[in-house]
Write a protein that holds these residues in place. Structure first.
Motif, short mmCIF file in Angstrom:
data_model
loop_
_atom_site.label_atom_id
_atom_site.label_comp_id
_atom_site.label_asym_id
_atom_site.label_seq_id
_atom_site.Cartn_x
_atom_site.Cartn_y
_atom_site.Cartn_z
N GLY A 85 10.79 67.98 63.45
CA GLY A 85 10.17 69.30 63.45
C GLY A 85 9.45 69.53 62.14
O GLY A 85 9.47 68.67 61.24
N ASN A 86 8.86 70.69 62.02
CA ASN A 86 8.10 71.00 60.80
C ASN A 86 9.04 71.40 59.66
O ASN A 86 10.25 71.29 59.77
CB ASN A 86 7.04 72.07 61.09
CG ASN A 86 7.65 73.42 61.45
OD1 ASN A 86 8.86 73.64 61.28
ND2 ASN A 86 6.82 74.32 61.94
N ALA A 122 1.69 70.50 68.84
CA ALA A 122 1.51 69.62 70.01
C ALA A 122 2.80 69.66 70.82
O ALA A 122 3.83 70.08 70.31
CB ALA A 122 1.23 68.19 69.55
N GLN A 128 15.21 79.31 63.80
CA GLN A 128 16.10 80.13 64.63
C GLN A 128 16.78 79.29 65.71
O GLN A 128 17.95 79.54 66.05
CB GLN A 128 15.34 81.34 65.24
CG GLN A 128 14.12 81.06 66.08
CD GLN A 128 12.85 80.85 65.25
OE1 GLN A 128 12.91 80.50 64.07
NE2 GLN A 128 11.70 81.02 65.88
N TYR A 173 10.07 74.18 58.50
CA TYR A 173 11.07 75.22 58.78
C TYR A 173 12.27 74.62 59.51
O TYR A 173 13.42 74.97 59.24
CB TYR A 173 10.44 76.36 59.61
CG TYR A 173 9.31 77.01 58.86
CD1 TYR A 173 9.56 77.94 57.86
CD2 TYR A 173 7.98 76.66 59.12
CE1 TYR A 173 8.51 78.52 57.14
CE2 TYR A 173 6.94 77.23 58.42
CZ TYR A 173 7.21 78.16 57.43
OH TYR A 173 6.18 78.72 56.72
N HIS A 191 11.22 56.20 68.49
CA HIS A 191 10.12 56.60 67.61
C HIS A 191 10.55 57.63 66.56
O HIS A 191 9.75 58.05 65.76
CB HIS A 191 8.89 57.05 68.42
CG HIS A 191 8.93 58.47 68.91
ND1 HIS A 191 8.13 58.90 69.94
CD2 HIS A 191 9.62 59.57 68.53
CE1 HIS A 191 8.36 60.20 70.16
NE2 HIS A 191 9.26 60.62 69.31
N ASP A 201 6.21 82.98 67.40
CA ASP A 201 5.53 82.22 68.45
C ASP A 201 4.63 83.10 69.31
O ASP A 201 3.95 82.61 70.20
CB ASP A 201 6.57 81.52 69.35
CG ASP A 201 7.48 80.59 68.55
OD1 ASP A 201 6.96 79.67 67.92
OD2 ASP A 201 8.69 80.82 68.55
N ALA A 206 13.35 64.22 59.37
CA ALA A 206 12.13 63.43 59.60
C ALA A 206 10.93 64.24 59.09
O ALA A 206 10.67 65.33 59.57
CB ALA A 206 11.99 63.13 61.09
N SER A 236 4.56 62.37 59.96
CA SER A 236 4.38 60.97 60.34
C SER A 236 3.65 60.16 59.28
O SER A 236 2.83 60.69 58.53
CB SER A 236 3.57 60.90 61.64
OG SER A 236 4.21 61.66 62.62
N1 LIG Z 1 9.19 61.76 63.38
C1 LIG Z 1 9.01 61.96 64.67
O1 LIG Z 1 9.52 61.25 65.50
C2 LIG Z 1 8.13 63.06 65.13
C3 LIG Z 1 7.84 63.22 66.48
C4 LIG Z 1 7.06 64.31 66.86
C5 LIG Z 1 6.62 65.19 65.90
N2 LIG Z 1 6.91 64.97 64.60
C6 LIG Z 1 6.51 65.92 63.57
O2 LIG Z 1 7.13 67.15 63.86
C7 LIG Z 1 6.34 68.19 63.34
C8 LIG Z 1 6.16 69.24 64.42
O3 LIG Z 1 5.74 70.44 63.83
P1 LIG Z 1 5.12 71.63 64.65
O4 LIG Z 1 4.77 72.69 63.67
O5 LIG Z 1 4.07 71.10 65.52
O6 LIG Z 1 6.27 72.14 65.64
P2 LIG Z 1 7.74 72.72 65.38
O7 LIG Z 1 8.31 72.99 66.73
O8 LIG Z 1 8.51 71.83 64.48
O9 LIG Z 1 7.54 74.10 64.63
C9 LIG Z 1 7.11 75.25 65.26
C10 LIG Z 1 8.00 76.40 64.85
O10 LIG Z 1 7.91 76.61 63.45
C11 LIG Z 1 8.26 77.94 63.17
N3 LIG Z 1 7.35 78.50 62.17
C12 LIG Z 1 6.01 78.34 62.10
N4 LIG Z 1 5.51 79.09 61.08
C13 LIG Z 1 6.57 79.73 60.52
C14 LIG Z 1 6.70 80.65 59.43
N5 LIG Z 1 5.66 81.03 58.72
N6 LIG Z 1 7.93 81.10 59.14
C15 LIG Z 1 9.01 80.72 59.84
N7 LIG Z 1 8.95 79.84 60.88
C16 LIG Z 1 7.74 79.36 61.21
C17 LIG Z 1 8.15 78.72 64.45
O11 LIG Z 1 9.42 79.14 64.82
C18 LIG Z 1 7.61 77.73 65.45
O12 LIG Z 1 8.25 77.90 66.70
C19 LIG Z 1 5.04 67.56 62.85
O13 LIG Z 1 5.12 67.39 61.46
C20 LIG Z 1 5.04 66.19 63.52
O14 LIG Z 1 4.36 65.20 62.79
C21 LIG Z 1 7.67 63.95 64.20
#
Ligand SMILES: NC(=O)c1ccc[n+]([C@@H]2O[C@H](COP(=O)([O-])OP(=O)(O)OC[C@H]3O[C@@H](n4cnc5c(N)ncnc54)[C@H](O)[C@@H]3O)[C@@H](O)[C@H]2O)c1
Ligand SMILES: N[C@H](CO)Cc1c[nH]c[nH+]1
Ligand SMILES: [Zn+2]
Length: 424
Positions: free
Chosen positions: A205-206, A127, A183, A208, A360, A50, A226, A229
């Motif tokens: 989350g993403n 975001a 982590q 990871y 949501h 980060d 999840a 979207s």
């Molecule tokens: N379904 C839902 O209700 C909902 C709501 C909000 C967001 N979302 C989804 O959540 C997701 C959010 O993802 P985001 O990336 O914005 O935030 P996130 O917080 O999920 O991920 C960020 C973290 O990913 C880790 N990361 C990034 N690159 C990395 C790497 N190369 N190796 C290891 N770790 C790594 C880091 O630790 C970083 O802090 C999006 O896909 C969004 O569409 C879903």
């Protein structure tokens, strides 16, 4: 947008994202580091991933005060109103414990208890998501969870966005840690010097975060995986192309892997939406993300009639479905699989993302076939209660020991028999 005529043989669902080998290895490695090095791993990973150098993981009172100073009063008012709507909706989901007494004095029942502790992951990479805090924390509070811990990745300056902090504070969440990604999930599951482990981890989350949740499942419970979207709009010739394009882009802007799909019975609407999407896309601040999503996961299916369009929707089993047809309410009963159904032109998807009340956090990747939106049940568990009377055991004991012997489990049978023999 890519236009496709519906053919029965077309496979509509996209594969579950299980990550690349590199991503899976990275997550395994991160979890091991957190288990072995605790807080030290959290500090070093936060610095590497980060770009934030932290003095301490837990959010302080001073940080909270600084966040309030940055927030507009009117915006706090809107947050509070959204919280009330979300709380009212989830309150209706709350189950009661129950007991029933039979004629022979047997008492049977179900006792509801809230989980002791829950960790809420709030995404923060691409975001900030104050709305996701409300959607995870409120059902947990309605269920009666006492300890709610929040984790979210810090920005490069080591802070969390003001909106995230103020939302958490308005909800009464006091234990907030500035850590994200795999982590954070590992810390919530296994604990570190600063973070006491929880019983369940929820929140989107993403990849990871998703892989880490999958990996710690069993040590703790998780809500769901999840994915990115998704939105599907089902529209006939009455649909407004401007509204539809705007709603498709509202989800495309979340993630390059988000999907935005129109299913329509009108060739003309299909053409108009395609043009409108390009027009509106060019004006979006997050146009790079949204354009990638539309390019790779944006599709317009042209169906012969509404029945075929509904078939496509049920095959896709989308996270969000909008019904923009002449009589949209009449179609609701025909939808078998969708996380949330938005009915009519004024129920644009963001109404549900932020304000209406329903959750949501919804099933993605076709999992609406067998799972539901995040809800109060995700934060409770049920214990069965069995209180047999002497009379009931005497009446049924021989049947029970016979069933035990059918399985060759003599000790089970004797546990019953010893009580019956005592009465001879
Ligand atoms: N379904 C839902 O209700 C909902 C709501 C909000 C967001 N979302 C989804 O959540 C997701 C959010 O993802 P985001 O990336 O914005 O935030 P996130 O917080 O999920 O991920 C960020 C973290 O990913 C880790 N990361 C990034 N690159 C990395 C790497 N190369 N190796 C290891 N770790 C790594 C880091 O630790 C970083 O802090 C999006 O896909 C969004 O569409 C879903
Ligand atoms: N649409 C997302 C779920 O797929 C939730 C969200 C949060 N903020 C805006 N939208
Ligand atoms: Zn959204």
């Amino acid at each position: 947008m890519r236009m496709v005529k519906v053919e029965a043989s077309v496979s509509l669902r996209r594969d579950l994202d299980t990550g690349t080998e590199m991503q899976r290895d990275a997550v395994d490695n991160i979890i091991t580091q957190v288990i072995e090095q605790g807080d030290h791993a959290l500090y070093t990973l936060t610095k590497t991933l980060d770009g934030a150098e932290l003095d301490q993981l837990r959010v302080t009172e001073a940080e909270m005060e600084a966040a309030y100073a940055q927030m507009d009063e009117e915006l706090i008012g809107a947050l509070r109103e959204a919280m009330t709507n979300i709380r009212d909706f989830h309150q209706r989901q709350l189950r009661q414990s129950w007991l029933t007494t039979k004629e022979d004095g047997t008492i049977l029942g179900q006792q509801i208890t809230a989980l002791d502790s829950v960790g809420v992951y709030v995404p923060g990479g691409k975001a900030a998501y104050p709305s996701s805090i409300m959607m995870n924390v409120i059902p947990a509070q309605v269920a009666g969870v006492k300890r709610i811990v929040m984790v979210s990745p810090p920005q490069a300056d080591g802070s969390l966005p003001a909106g995230v902090l103020v939302t958490a504070s308005e909800l009464g969440v006091e234990e907030i840690y500035k850590v994200g990604g795999a982590q954070a999930v590992a810390a919530l599951a296994y604990g570190t010097e600063s973070i006491t482990p929880v019983d369940k981890i929820t929140g989107p989350g993403n990849i990871y975060v998703a892989l880490a949740k999958r990996a710690v499942f069993g040590k703790v419970d998780i809500d769901m995986i999840a994915g990115p979207s998704e939105i599907v709009v089902l529209a006939d010739e009455t649909g407004d192309p401007g509204y539809i394009a705007a709603d498709l882009l509202s989800q495309a802007e979340h993630d390059e892997r988000a999907s935005a799909v129109l299913v329509t019975t009108s060739n003309e609407l299909a053409e108009q939406v395609s043009v409108e999407v390009e027009k509106q896309l060019a004006l979006l601040p997050r146009k790079d993300i949204a354009a990638a999503s539309i390019r790779d996961y944006g599709v317009i299916y042209v169906a012969r009639d509404i029945a075929e369009a509904i078939h496509v929707v049920n095959e896709l089993a989308p996270e969000h479905l909008e019904l923009l047809t002449k009589e949209p309410m009449n179609l609701v009963g025909k939808i078998r699989h969708a996380g949330a159904i938005f009915v009519g032109s004024y129920s644009s998807e963001p109404v549900g993302d932020y304000f209406a009340g329903p959750n949501h956090v919804l099933p993605t990747n076709g999992t609406a076939r067998f799972s539901s939106p995040l809800n109060v049940d995700d934060f409770i568990k049920k214990s069965s209660i069995i209180a047999y009377s002497k009379e009931a055991l005497e009446a049924n004991g021989s049947k029970i020991s016979a069933l035990a012997r059918l399985e060759g489990l003599e000790a089970h049978a004797r546990a019953i028999d010893i009580r019956l023999e005592g009465n001879k």
